[in-house]
Every structure is written in C-alpha cells, then in structure tokens.
Design a protein around this motif. Structure first.
Motif, short mmCIF file in Angstrom:
data_model
loop_
_atom_site.label_atom_id
_atom_site.label_comp_id
_atom_site.label_asym_id
_atom_site.label_seq_id
_atom_site.Cartn_x
_atom_site.Cartn_y
_atom_site.Cartn_z
N MET A 139 0.73 101.35 -25.30
CA MET A 139 0.49 100.13 -26.04
C MET A 139 -0.04 100.47 -27.43
O MET A 139 -0.63 101.52 -27.63
N GLN A 140 0.22 99.57 -28.36
CA GLN A 140 -0.27 99.73 -29.72
C GLN A 140 -1.47 98.83 -29.91
O GLN A 140 -1.51 97.71 -29.42
N ILE A 141 -2.45 99.34 -30.66
CA ILE A 141 -3.70 98.62 -30.89
C ILE A 141 -3.86 98.42 -32.40
O ILE A 141 -3.68 99.35 -33.18
N LYS A 142 -4.22 97.20 -32.78
CA LYS A 142 -4.54 96.90 -34.17
C LYS A 142 -5.93 96.27 -34.20
O LYS A 142 -6.15 95.24 -33.57
N ASN A 143 -6.87 96.92 -34.89
CA ASN A 143 -8.22 96.38 -35.04
C ASN A 143 -8.26 95.47 -36.25
O ASN A 143 -7.55 95.68 -37.23
N TYR A 144 -9.12 94.48 -36.18
CA TYR A 144 -9.28 93.51 -37.26
C TYR A 144 -10.64 93.71 -37.93
O TYR A 144 -11.54 94.31 -37.33
N PRO A 145 -10.81 93.21 -39.16
CA PRO A 145 -12.10 93.36 -39.84
C PRO A 145 -13.25 92.67 -39.10
O PRO A 145 -14.41 93.02 -39.32
N LEU A 146 -12.96 91.71 -38.23
CA LEU A 146 -13.99 91.06 -37.43
C LEU A 146 -14.24 91.93 -36.21
O LEU A 146 -13.32 92.19 -35.42
N ALA A 147 -15.47 92.37 -36.03
CA ALA A 147 -15.80 93.32 -34.96
C ALA A 147 -15.31 92.85 -33.60
O ALA A 147 -15.51 91.69 -33.23
N ASP A 148 -14.66 93.73 -32.89
CA ASP A 148 -14.21 93.56 -31.50
C ASP A 148 -12.93 92.74 -31.36
O ASP A 148 -12.42 92.61 -30.25
N VAL A 149 -12.39 92.16 -32.42
CA VAL A 149 -11.11 91.44 -32.34
C VAL A 149 -10.01 92.49 -32.40
O VAL A 149 -9.96 93.31 -33.32
N VAL A 150 -9.12 92.46 -31.39
CA VAL A 150 -8.10 93.49 -31.25
C VAL A 150 -6.76 92.85 -30.92
O VAL A 150 -6.68 91.98 -30.04
N GLU A 151 -5.71 93.27 -31.61
CA GLU A 151 -4.34 92.88 -31.25
C GLU A 151 -3.75 94.00 -30.40
O GLU A 151 -3.85 95.17 -30.75
N ILE A 152 -3.13 93.61 -29.31
CA ILE A 152 -2.55 94.55 -28.37
C ILE A 152 -1.07 94.26 -28.25
O ILE A 152 -0.67 93.13 -27.97
N THR A 153 -0.25 95.27 -28.47
CA THR A 153 1.19 95.12 -28.28
C THR A 153 1.60 96.08 -27.16
O THR A 153 1.56 97.30 -27.35
N PRO A 154 1.92 95.53 -26.00
CA PRO A 154 2.25 96.40 -24.87
C PRO A 154 3.60 97.09 -25.07
O PRO A 154 4.44 96.65 -25.86
N ARG A 155 3.78 98.15 -24.33
CA ARG A 155 5.04 98.86 -24.34
C ARG A 155 6.03 98.08 -23.49
O ARG A 155 5.72 97.69 -22.36
N VAL A 156 7.20 97.82 -24.05
CA VAL A 156 8.24 97.05 -23.35
C VAL A 156 9.38 98.01 -22.99
O VAL A 156 9.87 98.75 -23.83
N PHE A 157 9.77 97.96 -21.72
CA PHE A 157 10.89 98.76 -21.23
C PHE A 157 12.09 97.83 -21.11
O PHE A 157 12.12 96.97 -20.23
N ALA A 158 13.04 98.00 -22.01
CA ALA A 158 14.19 97.10 -22.06
C ALA A 158 15.49 97.86 -21.83
O ALA A 158 15.63 99.02 -22.22
N ASP A 159 16.42 97.21 -21.17
CA ASP A 159 17.77 97.73 -21.01
C ASP A 159 18.73 96.55 -20.94
O ASP A 159 18.33 95.41 -21.18
N GLU A 160 19.97 96.79 -20.53
CA GLU A 160 20.98 95.72 -20.51
C GLU A 160 20.64 94.60 -19.52
O GLU A 160 21.15 93.50 -19.61
N ARG A 161 19.74 94.86 -18.57
CA ARG A 161 19.36 93.85 -17.59
C ARG A 161 18.27 92.90 -18.08
O ARG A 161 18.09 91.81 -17.57
N GLY A 162 17.49 93.35 -19.07
CA GLY A 162 16.36 92.57 -19.55
C GLY A 162 15.22 93.49 -19.94
O GLY A 162 15.44 94.54 -20.54
N ALA A 163 13.99 93.11 -19.55
CA ALA A 163 12.82 93.87 -19.96
C ALA A 163 11.72 93.80 -18.91
O ALA A 163 11.68 92.88 -18.09
N PHE A 164 10.83 94.80 -18.97
CA PHE A 164 9.65 94.86 -18.12
C PHE A 164 8.48 95.32 -18.97
O PHE A 164 8.63 96.18 -19.84
N LEU A 165 7.29 94.74 -18.71
CA LEU A 165 6.08 95.20 -19.37
C LEU A 165 4.87 94.85 -18.52
O LEU A 165 4.93 93.93 -17.71
N GLU A 166 3.81 95.61 -18.69
CA GLU A 166 2.53 95.26 -18.08
C GLU A 166 1.82 94.32 -19.04
O GLU A 166 1.58 94.68 -20.20
N THR A 167 1.47 93.13 -18.57
CA THR A 167 0.76 92.19 -19.44
C THR A 167 -0.75 92.39 -19.38
O THR A 167 -1.46 91.93 -20.27
N PHE A 168 -1.24 93.06 -18.34
CA PHE A 168 -2.65 93.36 -18.24
C PHE A 168 -2.86 94.49 -17.25
O PHE A 168 -2.27 94.49 -16.16
#
Length: 180
Positions: A1-30
């Motif tokens: 997953m990718q993490i982006k920190n914000y100037p406001l302490a403890d605020v974090v954007e999380i972009t999970p890793r997505v596994f995609a193929d011709e059938r669709g996609a899978f990811l862990e949301t938590f």
C-alpha cells in the motif's frame, strides 16, 4: 500500500495495492496488522455507509468524548472531496483543514483521527461513501462546525451544495468550544 501523510498530524491517505486482471480486481480494504504498521491501532467497531446525489455536502461532523471516533473513510462508487478540520485544543494546526479526493476507481482511503471534524461533498451522482469507526455512534455526542465558516475558508469545489438544515446551523470556529 502507498501512504501519503498530510500537514495535519496523524491524517493519512492510504492507497491499497490492487490486483487486477481480465476478470476484475481484488484488494484488501483493511488489515489490522498492516494498519498497525503505519500507526493506526484503533479497534474499529462500526461501519457506516451513505449514498449521496451529486453536490450533496455532509459535514462537518464529529463525535464528542467519550464517544469520539477515529475513522477510515473511502468511496466505493463515485468520487468525493473529503475534508478534515483539526479541532484539537493546543494543536499547532488547530482550525486548519486538509482535503483529499476519494475515488472508487483509485480505492484510496483517508484516516481521520479523533479530534477532527469531518465532511465531504459528492462529486458524482450516486456516490457511495463508507466509514469504518473506532467507536459507536451516540446521538447525544454529536458535534459539528459550519461547513462554510469564512474563518475556515474551505474550498469545497462547488458553488451551490445540497446541505441538510441541521448542517446549516452548526457553530462557526469562533463560536465553538472544542471538547478535545
């Protein structure tokens, strides 16, 4: 997953890793283990979902102690501009805000710590927004700030949002006494 920190302490954007193929996609949301690795160790107790028309603005809301909530928010259909405002007394960023575009296609999430007011505006018709909360909702603990308070100066990106009557009468930052 990718993490982006914000100037406001403890605020974090999380972009999970997505596994995609011709059938669709899978990811862990938590994953408690993965999130603990980036400092999010809350015991999440309740999941909420809202469906909004385009230009609906919800917020700025929070739950007061002892029912204060940290949240992990995301969009499963559509797109929203998410906004968090630091309302922690004594914080060097008190009264400041951060925004994040949450997109179903991107599958990104935003971690909203305890002590932040939260809101969003739906940028697409039928936007489905999810909230993973660290405490149960309690009506008597509801709190909020006025979404268009000039002192906050939030650029919501739209001119005429649809806002509930309840959200139109919330206090401004100057009228507000933080419980955090």
């Amino acid at each position: 997953m990718q993490i982006k920190n914000y100037p406001l302490a403890d605020v974090v954007e999380i972009t999970p890793r997505v596994f995609a193929d011709e059938r669709g996609a899978f990811l862990e949301t938590f994953s408690a283990k993965e999130y603990a690795g980036i400092g999010i160790t809350h015991n999440f107790m309740q999941d909420n979902l809202s469906v909004s028309k385009k230009d609906v603005l919800r917020g700025l809301h929070f739950q007061k102690p002892p029912f204060a909530q940290a949240k992990i928010v995301s969009v499963v259909v559509g797109k929203a501009q998410d906004v968090v405002v630091d309302i922690r007394r004594g914080s060097p960023t008190y009264g400041q805000y951060a925004t994040c575009i949450l997109e179903a296609e991107k599958r990104n999430q935003l971690f909203v710590p305890v002590g932040f007011a939260h809101g969003f505006v739906a940028l697409e018709e039928g936007t489905i927004f999810t909230y993973k909360c660290s405490n149960y909702y309690n009506k008597e603990s509801e709190g909020g700030l006025l979404w268009n308070d000039p002192a906050l100066g939030i650029d919501w990106g739209i001119e005429n949002p649809l806002v509930s009557e309840k959200d139109e009468v919330l206090p401004t930052l100057a009228e507000f006494e933080s419980p955090f």
